[in-house]
Design a protein around this motif. Structure first.
Motif, PDB file in Angstrom:
ATOM      1  N   ASP A 228      36.147  41.266  51.273  1.00 47.10           N
ATOM      2  CA  ASP A 228      37.341  41.209  50.915  1.00 47.10           C
ATOM      3  C   ASP A 228      36.993  41.992  49.721  1.00 47.10           C
ATOM      4  O   ASP A 228      37.421  42.133  49.227  1.00 47.10           O
ATOM      5  CB  ASP A 228      38.706  40.550  50.686  1.00 47.10           C
ATOM      6  N   GLU A 302      40.623  37.712  55.359  1.00 49.30           N
ATOM      7  CA  GLU A 302      41.625  38.736  54.529  1.00 49.30           C
ATOM      8  C   GLU A 302      40.471  39.747  54.809  1.00 49.30           C
ATOM      9  O   GLU A 302      39.352  38.660  54.334  1.00 49.30           O
ATOM     10  CB  GLU A 302      42.557  37.774  53.138  1.00 49.30           C
ATOM     11  N   ARG A 573      37.022  35.526  44.026  1.00 52.43           N
ATOM     12  CA  ARG A 573      38.383  35.519  44.100  1.00 52.43           C
ATOM     13  C   ARG A 573      38.376  34.494  45.635  1.00 52.43           C
ATOM     14  O   ARG A 573      38.352  34.807  45.971  1.00 52.43           O
ATOM     15  CB  ARG A 573      38.261  37.065  44.554  1.00 52.43           C
ATOM     16  N   VAL A 574      39.451  33.993  45.336  1.00 51.50           N
ATOM     17  CA  VAL A 574      39.826  32.525  45.736  1.00 51.50           C
ATOM     18  C   VAL A 574      41.441  32.550  46.041  1.00 51.50           C
ATOM     19  O   VAL A 574      41.670  32.561  44.120  1.00 51.50           O
ATOM     20  CB  VAL A 574      39.390  30.849  45.897  1.00 51.50           C
ATOM     21  N   SER A 575      41.966  32.229  47.105  1.00 50.36           N
ATOM     22  CA  SER A 575      43.559  32.382  47.000  1.00 50.36           C
ATOM     23  C   SER A 575      43.851  31.056  47.662  1.00 50.36           C
ATOM     24  O   SER A 575      43.304  30.893  49.110  1.00 50.36           O
ATOM     25  CB  SER A 575      44.306  33.609  47.517  1.00 50.36           C
ATOM     26  N   ASP A 577      47.881  28.997  49.913  1.00 46.65           N
ATOM     27  CA  ASP A 577      48.420  29.391  49.969  1.00 46.65           C
ATOM     28  C   ASP A 577      49.645  28.308  50.211  1.00 46.65           C
ATOM     29  O   ASP A 577      49.075  27.221  51.225  1.00 46.65           O
ATOM     30  CB  ASP A 577      49.039  30.328  51.555  1.00 46.65           C
ATOM     31  N   ALA A 617      43.567  25.788  43.630  1.00 47.67           N
ATOM     32  CA  ALA A 617      42.840  27.056  43.414  1.00 47.67           C
ATOM     33  C   ALA A 617      41.445  27.398  42.697  1.00 47.67           C
ATOM     34  O   ALA A 617      40.596  27.917  42.822  1.00 47.67           O
ATOM     35  CB  ALA A 617      43.915  28.350  43.458  1.00 47.67           C
ATOM     36  N   VAL A 631      43.634  31.579  36.594  1.00 48.56           N
ATOM     37  CA  VAL A 631      44.244  31.366  37.852  1.00 48.56           C
ATOM     38  C   VAL A 631      45.974  31.800  37.608  1.00 48.56           C
ATOM     39  O   VAL A 631      46.565  32.192  37.006  1.00 48.56           O
ATOM     40  CB  VAL A 631      44.684  29.715  38.611  1.00 48.56           C
ATOM     41  N   LYS A 632      46.094  32.834  38.143  1.00 45.82           N
ATOM     42  CA  LYS A 632      47.374  33.544  38.972  1.00 45.82           C
ATOM     43  C   LYS A 632      48.845  33.008  40.226  1.00 45.82           C
ATOM     44  O   LYS A 632      48.356  32.833  40.908  1.00 45.82           O
ATOM     45  CB  LYS A 632      48.000  34.966  39.102  1.00 45.82           C
ATOM     46  N   LYS A 654      51.686  31.261  46.776  1.00 46.70           N
ATOM     47  CA  LYS A 654      50.066  31.502  46.588  1.00 46.70           C
ATOM     48  C   LYS A 654      49.257  31.237  44.765  1.00 46.70           C
ATOM     49  O   LYS A 654      50.344  32.286  43.775  1.00 46.70           O
ATOM     50  CB  LYS A 654      50.265  33.136  46.913  1.00 46.70           C
ATOM     51  N   THR A 656      45.555  32.473  43.051  1.00 49.68           N
ATOM     52  CA  THR A 656      45.077  32.967  43.057  1.00 49.68           C
ATOM     53  C   THR A 656      43.690  32.983  41.785  1.00 49.68           C
ATOM     54  O   THR A 656      44.407  33.285  40.842  1.00 49.68           O
ATOM     55  CB  THR A 656      45.064  34.815  43.429  1.00 49.68           C
ATOM     56  N   PHE A 658      40.281  33.805  39.784  1.00 49.25           N
ATOM     57  CA  PHE A 658      39.170  34.532  39.970  1.00 49.25           C
ATOM     58  C   PHE A 658      38.636  34.077  38.700  1.00 49.25           C
ATOM     59  O   PHE A 658      39.190  34.284  37.797  1.00 49.25           O
ATOM     60  CB  PHE A 658      39.393  35.876  39.786  1.00 49.25           C
TER      61      PHE A 658
END
Length: 665
Positions: A228, A302, A573-575, A577, A617, A631-632, A654, A656, A658
């Motif tokens: 990604d 992804e 960037r790591v997600s 879930d 995350a 983190v979002k 989720k 995420t 970064f």
């Protein structure tokens, strides 16, 4: 500001770029990729770029690597031998999602166990059967893949199987729940098999790269580009190499955005093995929500929405009979260009070609050689006696196929050696055609010209040769590559359009470019976006490709090393879930990386999930090499209205994390 070193190991070239975050590209260099030992080509490129920039290697604060190795391996069907363990599935599951094709003839173990859709066990895990089968096949495989029924709801059985494998074999293990949190067990199993198959290859590449640093006085951390475009630490890439499929193409997309300054464009990157096409929208890569497709397999990784085909400068050229005529086909297999082999073995190549040119009757093996890659890999032990003997024979140097393939069984053995990545075929490629036409001048043009003349001896059913000369033959090859590239760009642009089929691309292009236009219908193809052409040979092909599509081609400065640039301008960037759904007794059940948890209220489940996901995350991002981590959190509730009442279906959650990678101080 510190200096960053970007490296891209492609099928043909290994690129290196020194990059300064304020000044941009400081220096760049290229070397041939050395598949027998990646460290050689990587080291040569690093040494060249350091010498060009005249810097102290200790000034390098970060090294980032992008690679087409995983992508090319899947496209060409290469990799290690894998043991697949299916928990709670029956044998019919192998017929879904191309899983049987991915497994090939590798061993598969079916065990009782698994869970239901709410994470409850449906049967006890059959550990005795697992141990029995491990004792039978443990030494035959290089890695294991484990997929359990509804493991994303409860990973307990997958984790138990992994522990038993590690206790008894010490072989690497890939668990499907660690690669994806989505349902569809057979597709998770497919993704796990491909990951396990790639482990030894990517591990070798990373080890080779890290092994160079000590001698070069580089103390910086090593990062690897994911599919990604984000970065992960080398240690994570070793155990999750599937995350690096489309690594090189993703890096090229990031590099294209940086180099061109365009916000919206189609990016087409032609390498030695593949052509990779993607779209820039508002300055960002468009991601594939359904998972990356490579080599015909739809994975759960992804990644950038990339349209990848086996078409490149080093693609194999073959012919097939179409009616009474012969038609050229390119790829998907990559060959060593004959002009390149002649640089290292001039006497062998030219003496062989001269003898073949003096014969009156054409042989399909003319102009083709077998070459040992020279790699030391664990799955050499899986070769039979004939395959081992042929590999030993190649240790003394390349062999002309005309003499080397004496019997049918030798053909089958050669295919096995090629599929395992131990041997490569050398023959006529588009790169050779470009040398004949003086579009490339790097290697032995004379060898390319002789081989093109030999290939022109292919005859159709009327007895006519496919081309009159090496020049005409080479022009046909370049035209075929341009045509195939145009069709692929059209197919990529039409993909996902509900009203237009990607299969229209060939028909549309034929109608648009035909020499005798239809007298009643004017067919034209007009690309709405510019094409950013990347790759060392982009300048050779893309002006003509864009002209056929009635658009413009932008080939930016440093287009040949865009992958290496993209490798250093990205971020981590790591997600992670989680999902929440209702149980039969009206509790809200949280499914995440651990065992399911029940809550009496939805908000209570969401609050706990947010805490878990944020912590996970953040931790994963730090493990992946991020420095200052942000983190979002995102929540999406799915509901349904039935008879005027709103009913809760599930919550999709989720987090995420970064940040830019940590650098050496």
């Amino acid at each position: 500001m510190p200096l960053l070193l970007g490296i891209d190991t492609g099928g043909t070239y290994t690129d290196a770029v020194l990059f300064h975050e304020e000044d941009g590209v400081v220096a760049s260099a290229k070397s041939l990729t050395t598949r027998h030992d990646f460290a050689v080509g990587i080291g040569q490129s690093i040494e060249k770029v350091i010498a060009t920039a005249k810097i102290n290697p200790a000034e390098i604060a970060l090294v980032s690597l992008s690679t087409t190795l995983a992508t090319n391996a899947l496209v060409e069907g290469q990799g290690g031998r894998v043991g697949l363990i299916m928990i709670g599935f029956d044998e019919n599951s192998l017929d879904r999602n191309g899983l049987q094709d991915a497994v090939k003839d590798d061993p598969v173990i079916f065990l009782s166990g698994g869970h239901d859709g709410q994470g409850e066990p449906v049967a006890d895990l059959d550990e005795k059967m697992l141990i029995k089968r491990l004792d039978q096949i443990g030494s035959e495989v290089t890695a294991f893949a484990v997929a359990g029924l509804f493991a994303t709801r409860n990973p307990e059985h997958e984790m138990r199987v992994r522990n038993i494998i590690l206790e008894r074999t010490r072989t690497s293990v890939t668990c499907s729940h660690e690669l994806s949190s989505k349902l569809d067990g057979p597709r998770r199993a497919l993704t796990s098999v491909l990951n396990a198959r790639l482990i030894s290859m990517i591990h070798h590449l990373i080890e080779a790269t890290e092994g160079l640093f000590g001698g070069l006085n580089i103390t910086a951390p090593l990062m690897v580009v994911q599919g990604d475009g984000a970065l992960i630490s080398a240690e994570i890439a070793k155990i999750k190499p599937i995350e690096t499929i489309l690594s090189g193409p993703a890096a090229s997309l990031v590099g294209a955005a940086y180099l061109s300054g365009l916000q919206n464009a189609v990016v087409s990157d032609i390498g030695g093995t593949t052509t990779d096409i993607a779209v820039l929208q508002d300055g960002n890569p468009r991601l594939d929500e359904n998972g990356a497709t490579v080599g015909g397999w739809r994975t759960m990784v992804e990644a950038v929405a990339m349209y990848t085909i086996g078409l490149g400068g080093d693609s194999e050229i073959s012919v097939r009979q179409t009616g009474l005529e012969l038609q050229l086909e390119l790829g998907p297999r990559r060959l060593i260009p004959i002009s390149l082999l002649a640089e290292s073995y001039p006497a062998l190549v030219h003496d062989t070609l001269d003898l073949q040119l003096n014969r009156s009757r054409y042989n399909e093996l003319y102009g083709r050689f077998a070459v040992s890659v020279g790699r030391e890999v664990a799955f050499k032990g899986a070769l039979n006696i004939l395959e081992q003997e042929m590999l030993v024979d190649l240790a003394d140097g390349p062999r002309p196929l005309e003499k080397w393939l004496a019997k049918r069984k030798h053909h089958a053995a050669l295919e096995k050696l090629v599929s395992t990545g131990l041997v490569m075929i050398c023959g006529l490629t588009p790169s050779d055609a470009a040398h004949v036409l003086n579009l490339h001048t790097d290697w032995d043009r004379s060898a390319a010209e002789k081989t093109a003349r030999l290939f022109a001896g292919n005859k159709n059913s009327k007895g006519y040769s496919i081309a009159s000369s090496s020049q005409a033959m080479s022009e046909m090859v370049i035209d075929a590559l341009v045509k195939k590239s145009d069709e692929t760009l059209l197919a990529a642009a039409l993909e996902g359009d509900p009203y237009l089929s990607p299969k229209l691309s060939e028909t549309l292009l034929a109608g648009s470019t035909r020499a005798d236009p239809n007298p009643f219908v004017d067919v034209k193809v007009n690309f709405k976006l510019p094409i950013i052409g990347l790759g060392a040979s982009a300048h050779v092909y893309y002006p003509d490709i864009a002209a056929q599509l009635n658009t413009t081609a932008l080939i930016p400065a440093n287009a040949g090393v865009a992958n290496a640039i993209g490798a250093v301008v990205g971020q981590v960037r790591v997600s992670v879930d989680a999902t929440i759904s209702k149980t039969e007794n009206d509790y809200f059940r949280l499914y995440h990386s651990g065992e399911p948890k029940d809550f009496s209220t939805l908000e209570g489940a969401v609050a706990d999930a947010e805490h878990i996901l944020r912590v996970e995350a953040h931790g994963h991002a730090q493990q992946a090499g991020a420095g200052d981590v942000r983190v979002k959190f995102h929540r999406e509730d799915n509901t349904a209205v039935i008879e005027g009442k709103e009913f809760f279906i599930e919550s999709i959650l989720k987090a995420t994390a970064f940040g830019r990678p940590r650098i050496a101080r």
